[in-house]
Design a protein around this motif. Sequence first.
Motif, PDB file in Angstrom:
ATOM      1  N   VAL A 112       2.759  10.759 -17.373  1.00  0.00           N
ATOM      2  CA  VAL A 112       3.065  11.129 -15.993  1.00  0.00           C
ATOM      3  C   VAL A 112       4.359  10.447 -15.563  1.00  0.00           C
ATOM      4  CG1 VAL A 112       0.648  11.436 -15.298  1.00  0.00           C
ATOM      5  CG2 VAL A 112       1.728   9.183 -15.029  1.00  0.00           C
ATOM      6  N   ALA A 113       4.974  11.031 -14.536  1.00  0.00           N
ATOM      7  CA  ALA A 113       6.117  10.390 -13.872  1.00  0.00           C
ATOM      8  C   ALA A 113       5.641   9.899 -12.513  1.00  0.00           C
ATOM      9  CB  ALA A 113       7.256  11.390 -13.706  1.00  0.00           C
ATOM     10  N   ILE A 114       5.942   8.652 -12.206  1.00  0.00           N
ATOM     11  CA  ILE A 114       5.652   8.107 -10.877  1.00  0.00           C
ATOM     12  C   ILE A 114       6.967   8.217 -10.106  1.00  0.00           C
ATOM     13  CG2 ILE A 114       4.813   6.102  -9.596  1.00  0.00           C
ATOM     14  CD1 ILE A 114       3.496   5.205 -12.303  1.00  0.00           C
ATOM     15  N   LEU A 115       6.910   8.944  -8.999  1.00  0.00           N
ATOM     16  CA  LEU A 115       8.144   9.378  -8.342  1.00  0.00           C
ATOM     17  C   LEU A 115       8.719   8.339  -7.379  1.00  0.00           C
ATOM     18  CD1 LEU A 115       7.245  13.081  -7.421  1.00  0.00           C
ATOM     19  CD2 LEU A 115       8.008  12.122  -9.609  1.00  0.00           C
ATOM     20  N   ASP A 116      10.011   8.501  -7.102  1.00  0.00           N
ATOM     21  CA  ASP A 116      10.709   7.748  -6.050  1.00  0.00           C
ATOM     22  C   ASP A 116      10.639   6.240  -6.269  1.00  0.00           C
ATOM     23  OD1 ASP A 116      11.150  10.256  -4.760  1.00  0.00           O
ATOM     24  OD2 ASP A 116       9.151  10.138  -3.889  1.00  0.00           O
TER      25      ASP A 116
ATOM     26  N   ASP B  80       0.834  -1.213   0.000  1.00  0.00           N
ATOM     27  CA  ASP B  80       0.000   0.000   0.000  1.00  0.00           C
ATOM     28  C   ASP B  80       0.864   1.256   0.000  1.00  0.00           C
ATOM     29  OD1 ASP B  80      -2.562  -1.220   0.037  1.00  0.00           O
ATOM     30  OD2 ASP B  80      -2.272  -1.695   2.159  1.00  0.00           O
ATOM     31  N   SER B  81       1.952   1.222  -0.708  1.00  0.00           N
ATOM     32  CA  SER B  81       2.870   2.359  -0.665  1.00  0.00           C
ATOM     33  C   SER B  81       2.323   3.531  -1.476  1.00  0.00           C
ATOM     34  CB  SER B  81       4.233   1.947  -1.216  1.00  0.00           C
ATOM     35  OG  SER B  81       4.127   1.623  -2.587  1.00  0.00           O
ATOM     36  N   TRP B  82       2.723   4.705  -1.104  1.00  0.00           N
ATOM     37  CA  TRP B  82       2.284   5.954  -1.759  1.00  0.00           C
ATOM     38  C   TRP B  82       3.418   6.476  -2.626  1.00  0.00           C
ATOM     39  CZ3 TRP B  82       3.307  10.985  -2.719  1.00  0.00           C
ATOM     40  CH2 TRP B  82       2.240  11.845  -3.000  1.00  0.00           C
ATOM     41  N   HIS B  83       3.141   6.759  -3.877  1.00  0.00           N
ATOM     42  CA  HIS B  83       4.129   7.372  -4.766  1.00  0.00           C
ATOM     43  C   HIS B  83       3.533   8.623  -5.394  1.00  0.00           C
ATOM     44  CE1 HIS B  83       7.274   4.246  -4.837  1.00  0.00           C
ATOM     45  NE2 HIS B  83       6.262   3.454  -4.505  1.00  0.00           N
ATOM     46  N   GLY B  84       4.308   9.690  -5.422  1.00  0.00           N
ATOM     47  CA  GLY B  84       3.873  10.913  -6.076  1.00  0.00           C
ATOM     48  C   GLY B  84       3.697  10.695  -7.571  1.00  0.00           C
ATOM     49  N   VAL B  85       2.761  11.447  -8.158  1.00  0.00           N
ATOM     50  CA  VAL B  85       2.518  11.362  -9.606  1.00  0.00           C
ATOM     51  C   VAL B  85       2.512  12.792 -10.147  1.00  0.00           C
ATOM     52  CG1 VAL B  85       0.852  10.676 -11.371  1.00  0.00           C
ATOM     53  CG2 VAL B  85       1.135   9.262  -9.322  1.00  0.00           C
ATOM     54  N   VAL B  86       3.370  13.029 -11.137  1.00  0.00           N
ATOM     55  CA  VAL B  86       3.495  14.377 -11.701  1.00  0.00           C
ATOM     56  C   VAL B  86       3.384  14.290 -13.224  1.00  0.00           C
ATOM     57  CG1 VAL B  86       5.038  16.366 -11.993  1.00  0.00           C
ATOM     58  CG2 VAL B  86       4.975  15.159  -9.809  1.00  0.00           C
ATOM     59  N   PRO B  87       2.490  15.090 -13.838  1.00  0.00           N
ATOM     60  CA  PRO B  87       2.401  15.080 -15.306  1.00  0.00           C
ATOM     61  C   PRO B  87       3.719  15.542 -15.942  1.00  0.00           C
ATOM     62  CG  PRO B  87       0.502  16.191 -14.340  1.00  0.00           C
ATOM     63  CD  PRO B  87       1.477  15.973 -13.229  1.00  0.00           C
ATOM     64  N   LEU B  88       4.031  15.010 -17.115  1.00  0.00           N
ATOM     65  CA  LEU B  88       5.251  15.444 -17.804  1.00  0.00           C
ATOM     66  C   LEU B  88       5.063  16.806 -18.448  1.00  0.00           C
ATOM     67  CD1 LEU B  88       6.833  12.343 -19.607  1.00  0.00           C
ATOM     68  CD2 LEU B  88       6.921  13.044 -17.213  1.00  0.00           C
TER      69      LEU B  88
END
Length: 452
Positions: A397-401, A349-357
């Motif tokens: 999108v970029a899925i972070l970390d 259930d980990s959380w990852h940031g999502v940022v549009p390119l």
Amino acid sequence: MIPTLPDLAADLDADLDADPSVAEMLAARPHLRMDPFDGLMLEQVKLAAIADALGTPVWVTGAGTLRARYRRLAAAMVEAGLDVHIHFAMKANDHLAVLRVLAALGAGADVVSGGELRRALQAGIAPARIVFSGVGKTDSELALAVSLGVGQINVESAEELAGLSAIAAAQGRVASIALRVNPDIDAGTHAKISTGRAGDKFGVAYHRAAALYAEAASLPGIRPVGFAVHIGSQIADPAPFRRAFARIADLVQAVREAGHAVSMVDCGGGLGIGYRHETEGSPRALANAIRVTLGGLGVRLAIEPGRWLVAPAGLLLSRVVRVKQEIGAPPFVVLDSAMNDLLRPSLYDSWHGVVPLSASDAAGPVAPAHLVGPVCETGDTLARDRMLPLLREQARVAILDTGAYGAVMSSTYNARPLAAQALVDGERWSVIRARQPVERLWEGEIVPDWLT
Ligand code: LLP
């Protein structure tokens, strides 16, 4: 109406509970930047250019980011007056190029299988700079490690010790070993990645460690050099580290009083990062925990970091395949990456940031959406009810970390080929793994002729 104190406290809680905005996520990650024209940049490279060239999904790692983090960690140890050997836990990211970047800075490797051992050698890491950990090393893996002269084998049980002694003696060699001790410390992390509680499968029980160390000293083919401890992963609070190291310091003293030499302590990995609102584990606080507990013992020190070094340096770029609108509920934004690529959300259930390119995608108003993959399981969900800018089909999108425990945990479930990988370094970038051709998925499978 004038807000009461409890109202204000509730607002504050709501803020902390809210997901960080794109701006907040970028502010916390200096290697990422949103250019008004070129969109999301990793170091000096436009990520859309990589997605254009290689397609999606694609993993991207920043070599400059990785170097900067390694140097920060190493500097914190030096500033604390410690001489600490850094063995990169390559299970976090075992790509040869990543290993090369770290090895060039002086990193050794922490390996947990014959495969990782061979990979480390392939990346040019000398056997003397390798530590071999793991609760289930096979006889042939141990024999390989002994014959190569691996720097240190972290032994996890009395049974492994006996087996290793026989293997080394048969080769006429002496293996340097550290006993991995289970200190019975709760690291306060996710249960599935907690390793240092009594009852976890790892290490020798604390109360048995001194006697086993003495026994090791009497065995042929074995040279006990010290102790190893690793209490879990994604730990930000230095307190459990300090408690575990203090227990090891007591053990070192007890064993020395019984007349045995102890020349090294391996403090394991586990330093956490800030995925969402968590504060990142502090290298300085870790160095301090080591210094106050073990600094005065005159032992050689080592750490085995994985996540802290590589997680923030990596991204998974993905494209929106479909937006499935629901009535009276958030839409399902279906990506072309899935749990077979990035398993962490399904597993922990980990959380990852999502940022549009794209900068214009990123700047729009946010609304709740469910971000999912195409795999046929409800568990294939990257985020539920995430506040996101509007994402249309084909948006990227970029899925972070995702630089740690990302690509290494991928599978080809649902016959989905392994994604491509790229390495960014300042202004340049290269493909470091081509997307797996679909025919490779059944390469090696044999249909018995009695079926045809
Ligand atoms: N040393 C030993 C003996 C380990 O078992 C591990 C990680 C490390 C070092 C490195 O720990 P780190 O610095 O990366 O926390 N797949 C999970 C993480 C599993 C960690 C396993 N052991 C995840 O995605 O969160």
